[in-house]
Design a protein around this motif. Sequence first.
Motif, PDB file in Angstrom:
ATOM      1  N   VAL A 167       0.900  -1.230   0.156  1.00 26.09           N
ATOM      2  CA  VAL A 167       0.115   0.158  -0.018  1.00 26.09           C
ATOM      3  C   VAL A 167       0.939   1.243  -0.061  1.00 26.09           C
ATOM      4  O   VAL A 167       2.091   1.236   0.516  1.00 26.09           O
ATOM      5  CB  VAL A 167      -0.922   0.042   1.265  1.00 26.09           C
ATOM      6  N   LYS A 168       0.325   2.440  -0.562  1.00 26.19           N
ATOM      7  CA  LYS A 168       1.099   3.673  -0.669  1.00 26.19           C
ATOM      8  C   LYS A 168       0.845   4.579   0.424  1.00 26.19           C
ATOM      9  O   LYS A 168       1.375   5.420   0.588  1.00 26.19           O
ATOM     10  CB  LYS A 168       1.289   4.040  -2.171  1.00 26.19           C
ATOM     11  N   ASN A 169      -0.264   4.368   1.016  1.00 23.08           N
ATOM     12  CA  ASN A 169      -0.870   5.585   1.903  1.00 23.08           C
ATOM     13  C   ASN A 169      -0.179   5.139   3.446  1.00 23.08           C
ATOM     14  O   ASN A 169      -1.108   4.595   4.114  1.00 23.08           O
ATOM     15  CB  ASN A 169      -2.145   5.379   1.747  1.00 23.08           C
ATOM     16  N   TRP A 171       0.470   7.137   5.958  1.00 20.63           N
ATOM     17  CA  TRP A 171      -0.088   7.726   6.883  1.00 20.63           C
ATOM     18  C   TRP A 171      -1.374   7.066   7.524  1.00 20.63           C
ATOM     19  O   TRP A 171      -1.604   6.924   8.729  1.00 20.63           O
ATOM     20  CB  TRP A 171      -0.569   9.083   6.506  1.00 20.63           C
ATOM     21  N   GLY A 172      -2.286   6.799   6.526  1.00 27.88           N
ATOM     22  CA  GLY A 172      -3.438   5.913   6.864  1.00 27.88           C
ATOM     23  C   GLY A 172      -3.027   4.609   7.589  1.00 27.88           C
ATOM     24  O   GLY A 172      -3.735   4.162   8.660  1.00 27.88           O
ATOM     25  N   MET A 173      -2.155   4.095   6.967  1.00 29.76           N
ATOM     26  CA  MET A 173      -1.648   2.739   7.603  1.00 29.76           C
ATOM     27  C   MET A 173      -1.098   2.892   9.192  1.00 29.76           C
ATOM     28  O   MET A 173      -1.579   2.342   9.784  1.00 29.76           O
ATOM     29  CB  MET A 173      -0.368   2.029   6.968  1.00 29.76           C
ATOM     30  N   ILE A 175      -2.228   5.161  11.390  1.00 24.82           N
ATOM     31  CA  ILE A 175      -3.261   5.746  11.949  1.00 24.82           C
ATOM     32  C   ILE A 175      -4.074   4.346  12.308  1.00 24.82           C
ATOM     33  O   ILE A 175      -4.469   3.918  13.427  1.00 24.82           O
ATOM     34  CB  ILE A 175      -4.175   6.488  11.437  1.00 24.82           C
ATOM     35  N   LEU A 176      -4.390   3.447  11.262  1.00 25.74           N
ATOM     36  CA  LEU A 176      -4.842   1.947  11.220  1.00 25.74           C
ATOM     37  C   LEU A 176      -4.052   1.244  12.582  1.00 25.74           C
ATOM     38  O   LEU A 176      -4.732   0.585  13.230  1.00 25.74           O
ATOM     39  CB  LEU A 176      -4.848   1.520  10.190  1.00 25.74           C
ATOM     40  N   SER A 179      -4.645   2.562  16.008  1.00 22.80           N
ATOM     41  CA  SER A 179      -5.884   2.455  16.786  1.00 22.80           C
ATOM     42  C   SER A 179      -6.011   1.151  16.955  1.00 22.80           C
ATOM     43  O   SER A 179      -6.372   0.617  18.093  1.00 22.80           O
ATOM     44  CB  SER A 179      -6.944   3.234  15.815  1.00 22.80           C
ATOM     45  N   ILE A 180      -5.512   0.172  16.306  1.00 22.94           N
ATOM     46  CA  ILE A 180      -5.827  -1.401  16.351  1.00 22.94           C
ATOM     47  C   ILE A 180      -4.938  -1.556  17.502  1.00 22.94           C
ATOM     48  O   ILE A 180      -5.354  -2.558  18.438  1.00 22.94           O
ATOM     49  CB  ILE A 180      -5.292  -2.173  15.274  1.00 22.94           C
ATOM     50  N   ARG A 182      -3.879   0.146  20.150  1.00 25.23           N
ATOM     51  CA  ARG A 182      -4.204   0.924  21.228  1.00 25.23           C
ATOM     52  C   ARG A 182      -5.264  -0.051  21.970  1.00 25.23           C
ATOM     53  O   ARG A 182      -5.388  -0.086  23.047  1.00 25.23           O
ATOM     54  CB  ARG A 182      -4.745   2.400  20.702  1.00 25.23           C
TER      55      ARG A 182
END
Lengths: 261, 263
Positions: A167-169, A171-173, A175-176, A179-180, A182
């Motif tokens: 995947v190239k995103n 930043w999204g990764m 965050i994902l 939160s997982i 956490r």
Amino acid sequence: MKAGIQTLIAYRMNFFGFVIGGLIYCFVMYYLWRAVFNSSGSDTFMGFSMVDMTLYLFLSNMTNQLTFSSVCDSVGEEIKDGSIAMRLIKPVNTDMSYLFNELGCALLKFIIFAVPMILGLEIYRFVMTGKVMFDILHFLLYLVSTSLAYLVSFRVNLCFGFMAFYVKNLWGMSILKDSILRFLSGTLIPLAFMPDVLRTTLEYMPFSSMNYTPVMIYMGKYGMTEIIFRLGVQAVWAILIYALSKLIWFHAVKRLSVQGG
Amino acid sequence: MRRFFKIYRILVAQNLKRIMEYKADFLTGAVSFLIDQAVGIAFIFIIFSQIPHLAGFTFEQIVFIYGFSQIPKGIDHLLTDNLWCVGYFIVKKGDFDKYLTRPINPLFHVIAETFQVDAIGELVVGIALMVYVSGSVNLYITPLSVALFIVVIPFATLIYTAIKIATGALAFWIKSSGFIIQMVYGMNEFAKYPTTIYSLFIRTFITYIIPFAFTGYYPCIYLLTGQNPLFNIGGTVLISVIVMLVALLIWHKGLSAYESAGS
């Protein structure tokens, strides 16, 4: 390791931002839990007193800082901009060079952040309960457990970093991932508060090894046999995740395509 | 003004094209923020499985406040995400010069450049939560209250944007202010829950200094109780305008202090 310490000193502002951000979060949680305790009308909430809870929040945050690994972001960045190719041609084991870099950071964080924090928490605990509750044995076991937690956390982060091959995103990764982790590692809410089935499952998953186990050991919530058992679980995960990261690496590096030049 | 809209439309269209090109990226981003929200809700849910109410609020009311607080946050995230980059690396790398050479307002240009669709995650969850509990909370609904409640959303959004502008602008002096944005922005955590649970010091702080309380609790409490529209709604409008003015002042001071960096 030395390079890691130097990096941290150079970017100390970012580091302090991170620490203060974490503390703000702890205070939000502290007040939230205080409200929960007040509303529940009893002194203990599922086996935790307010003192326990405060200790848990801050310890968990501290452990998080100690076992924090930015390898996910750095590997991801290098994959994205292609500089990973440079690491590949060097005759040094790729992940070991990351690991030692970070160990330096962790050591420095322990001295300038964890030591005052523990001192503060112990004073708080003394004022609240009137007893000195610091236990050197549990503290040493905490250190052992935190080291194992760090190894697991490093490898889990590495695995997530390798996702940049697919995947190239990033930043999204990230965050994902945060939160997982956490939720599953018990940073957000102690696993002890969760429904039994969920709790037991999570206790055997690698995530509790990353934060929950050391914190519970420090707080003296585990008996000696259980401590040994939990440390064993951590060690097993450290090895399994190590194997997994290797597996992903060998699979992923084959399809590495560097963009640009 | 028309010119600004036109430029904005072109820039957003450009962004959307980029998103269509990398669909998987967009999905990762949106799903990430969605899961982040789900975790937040799971937390509230687990707490409420043990207690009937929290500081006098029911589960539904807390969810309502939580949901609302995500809307201004999401709108700001959608529109002004590039301000983070100013703080983290645009100024440090010397890339800010680009904005100064263009014939439009640099602040407008920075903001218009990014259209962050990841924010859909926050917006969808926020709205869904409010709709979901709206049946089970006793809302104070009159045409006026609903109108006020809707009007207040852009103002609450301004608070987020202003805080990012002000802290991002510090980079003009110290080159990199990402950590300060992070630190101050992080205080929005306080906005998710009723301010009454905090100590007086923190309550004053998040009401008058870093006024995140106006992005969640105060507007909601108006719709939940119908009390104090002057403070809850009027206060939000007034405070947001004030912080925005302060932020713009800091930004302009910063611009004149700006010396290009980089090689």
